[in-house]
Design an enzyme around this catalytic site. Structure first.
Site, mmCIF file in Angstrom:
data_model
loop_
_atom_site.group_PDB
_atom_site.id
_atom_site.type_symbol
_atom_site.label_atom_id
_atom_site.label_comp_id
_atom_site.label_asym_id
_atom_site.label_seq_id
_atom_site.Cartn_x
_atom_site.Cartn_y
_atom_site.Cartn_z
ATOM 1 N N VAL A 197 8.851 -2.525 3.931
ATOM 2 C CA VAL A 197 8.983 -3.581 4.007
ATOM 3 C C VAL A 197 8.756 -3.304 6.000
ATOM 4 O O VAL A 197 8.707 -3.049 6.492
ATOM 5 C CB VAL A 197 9.397 -4.354 4.333
ATOM 6 C CG1 VAL A 197 9.336 -3.990 2.459
ATOM 7 C CG2 VAL A 197 11.156 -3.782 5.093
ATOM 8 N N ARG A 244 10.743 0.468 9.260
ATOM 9 C CA ARG A 244 10.650 -0.296 10.498
ATOM 10 C C ARG A 244 12.545 0.040 10.959
ATOM 11 O O ARG A 244 13.728 -0.741 10.051
ATOM 12 C CB ARG A 244 10.675 -1.413 10.984
ATOM 13 C CG ARG A 244 9.413 -1.899 10.188
ATOM 14 C CD ARG A 244 8.278 -0.496 11.300
ATOM 15 N NE ARG A 244 8.234 -0.934 13.271
ATOM 16 C CZ ARG A 244 6.973 -0.627 14.044
ATOM 17 N NH1 ARG A 244 6.160 -1.684 13.571
ATOM 18 N NH2 ARG A 244 7.634 -1.221 15.121
ATOM 19 N N ARG A 265 0.999 -1.074 -0.020
ATOM 20 C CA ARG A 265 0.210 -0.550 0.072
ATOM 21 C C ARG A 265 0.754 1.350 -0.215
ATOM 22 O O ARG A 265 0.521 2.421 -0.735
ATOM 23 C CB ARG A 265 -1.350 0.082 1.283
ATOM 24 C CG ARG A 265 -2.072 -1.036 1.269
ATOM 25 C CD ARG A 265 -3.166 -0.830 1.966
ATOM 26 N NE ARG A 265 -4.104 -2.449 2.683
ATOM 27 C CZ ARG A 265 -3.792 -3.717 3.337
ATOM 28 N NH1 ARG A 265 -2.357 -3.469 3.701
ATOM 29 N NH2 ARG A 265 -4.921 -4.152 3.073
ATOM 30 N N ILE A 266 1.873 1.110 1.231
ATOM 31 C CA ILE A 266 2.659 2.468 0.733
ATOM 32 C C ILE A 266 3.712 2.652 -0.048
ATOM 33 O O ILE A 266 3.775 3.592 -0.681
ATOM 34 C CB ILE A 266 3.171 2.233 2.661
ATOM 35 C CG1 ILE A 266 2.201 2.488 3.498
ATOM 36 C CG2 ILE A 266 4.540 3.551 2.370
ATOM 37 C CD1 ILE A 266 3.079 2.370 5.171
ATOM 38 N N HIS A 312 10.819 9.732 13.382
ATOM 39 C CA HIS A 312 9.880 7.965 12.832
ATOM 40 C C HIS A 312 8.054 9.180 12.766
ATOM 41 O O HIS A 312 7.414 8.871 14.048
ATOM 42 C CB HIS A 312 8.996 7.512 14.012
ATOM 43 C CG HIS A 312 9.025 5.634 13.549
ATOM 44 N ND1 HIS A 312 9.527 4.766 13.991
ATOM 45 C CD2 HIS A 312 7.997 6.016 12.278
ATOM 46 C CE1 HIS A 312 8.415 3.397 13.398
ATOM 47 N NE2 HIS A 312 7.572 4.733 11.960
ATOM 48 N N ASP A 354 9.180 -6.971 -4.692
ATOM 49 C CA ASP A 354 8.164 -7.630 -3.709
ATOM 50 C C ASP A 354 8.178 -9.033 -3.979
ATOM 51 O O ASP A 354 8.688 -9.614 -4.627
ATOM 52 C CB ASP A 354 7.169 -6.637 -4.000
ATOM 53 C CG ASP A 354 6.103 -6.618 -2.477
ATOM 54 O OD1 ASP A 354 5.777 -7.865 -2.016
ATOM 55 O OD2 ASP A 354 5.759 -5.434 -1.991
ATOM 56 N N GLU A 396 15.194 2.949 18.375
ATOM 57 C CA GLU A 396 15.000 4.083 18.577
ATOM 58 C C GLU A 396 13.535 4.237 19.402
ATOM 59 O O GLU A 396 14.057 5.863 20.546
ATOM 60 C CB GLU A 396 14.049 4.535 17.723
ATOM 61 C CG GLU A 396 12.952 3.697 17.138
ATOM 62 C CD GLU A 396 12.193 3.720 16.189
ATOM 63 O OE1 GLU A 396 10.958 4.168 15.554
ATOM 64 O OE2 GLU A 396 12.823 3.512 14.849
ATOM 65 N N ASP A 425 13.890 7.579 8.800
ATOM 66 C CA ASP A 425 12.886 8.218 10.056
ATOM 67 C C ASP A 425 12.664 7.107 10.625
ATOM 68 O O ASP A 425 11.559 7.481 11.823
ATOM 69 C CB ASP A 425 11.621 8.254 9.256
ATOM 70 C CG ASP A 425 10.515 8.655 9.440
ATOM 71 O OD1 ASP A 425 10.623 10.188 10.467
ATOM 72 O OD2 ASP A 425 9.369 8.521 10.034
#
Length: 330
Positions: A207, A236, A156-157, A297, A176, A265, A260
């Protein structure tokens, strides 16, 4: 019917109160993470919603106690569910849900923005200007239409990012395990991660964090990238081996990166550490590099995304409590 939401920020309150008023349901909030020591707060409630980056912790008995208290579900209002022991929750009879697509544009636009910032050397210009150095020598930019953007994880992203990059004129390739025919008008799939790393001028990661994606970008992967290529991570932190990334940047194996999210983190992000000596030496080194951008993030952090995360998570809780199904259950 009463629902309790943990780890609620001030900027979520308007959306929460609007949903509660529209559905005539009591929704209470706190600013605590959900862990064994805070789990008792949910007693007396019918629904539970969490949002956090640190694992819930405890053992299977925690989930069993939730079920014994009458709860039927455990909902994360984020896409990531690695904080939850899903097998233990399901064994206790709890339905686990997430918000897999709160607003794909929020994170996708972050990746595009960071890419543009890197290829235009804006971070480096900011540093020069802060020192009253207005020269531009050595910082010639590259136009995005001259670049190949490689997206790892075209869901989706990633698929939304592909459309945005394509719209700016870039050639887009993707790797993918699942190929989406509806994206073939904006991207070309490659057969392996290695093929993508060798071809891409920008490697953009989208991912989920799981056993196959942890450490996806390690020393070997970084060595396959072009020396003038950039790495973008808005997925992530553990997807990249930070030790290997720092070494690759020092060796000039890639041109730079925008992060990000980083490993470890939780000890830093969304906290104010002004005046402190940071203990994460990798983050300290990355912050000192002129070709590295770090953000805490915040790819998800837009007005529409925050509202969607609240609405979708609460809609799922309501559906489950009413004996209905949801497409977001694990």
């Amino acid at each position: 019917m009463k629902i309790l939401m943990y780890s609620v920020r001030d900027d979520e309150q308007d959306a929460i109160q609007a949903w509660a008023a529209a559905h005539q349901i009591q929704v209470d909030t706190n600013d605590l993470e959900f862990h064994p020591e805070t789990a008792d707060l949910v007693k007396g409630y019918d629904g539970l919603v969490i949002q956090q980056r640190s694992p819930i912790g405890g053992d299977a008995s925690l989930y069993q106690s939730l079920a014994a208290a009458g709860l039927k579900q455990l909902t994360s209002r984020t896409a990531g569910v690695d904080t939850i022991d899903i097998p233990a929750a399901k064994a206790a009879g709890l339905v686990v849900t997430n918000v897999p697509a709160y607003s794909p544009n929020s994170v996708a636009e972050m990746s595009v923005a960071q890419t543009m910032r890197l290829i235009r050397n804006l971070e480096m210009f900011d540093q020069r200007i802060s020192q009253q150095n207005f020269q531009w020598a050595g910082l010639q930019a590259r136009e995005i239409r001259s670049l190949t953007v490689g997206i790892i994880g075209a869901g989706r992203i990633g698929g939304t990012a592909a459309r945005l990059f394509h719209g700016l004129g870039a050639k887009v390739i993707a790797y993918d395990v699942v190929r989406h025919p509806e994206l073939e008008d904006v991207l070309t799939y490659v057969d392996t991660k290695e093929d993508l790393l060798r071809q891409a001028d920008v490697v953009d990661l989208h991912v989920d964090l799981n056993e196959t994606s942890a450490g996806l970008i390690d020393a070997a992967a970084l060595k396959l990238m072009k020396t003038d290529a950039y790495l973008i991570n808005a997925s992530r932190g553990p997807v990249i081996v930070t030790d290997d990334l720092v070494a690759a940047l020092k060796a000039g194996e890639i041109a730079g990166c925008a992060l990000d999210t980083v490993e470890g983190e939780n000890a830093l992000f969304n906290q104010n550490h002004q005046g402190e000596v940071l203990q994460d030496t990798n983050v300290v080194q990355l912050m000192q590099m002129p070709n590295v951008i770090i953000t805490p993030h915040v790819g998800f952090y837009t007005n529409l995304a925050v509202k969607n995360m609240v609405d979708i998570s609460l809609d799922d809780v309501l559906a489950i409590l009413n004996g209905e199904t949801t497409a977001h259950a694990f």
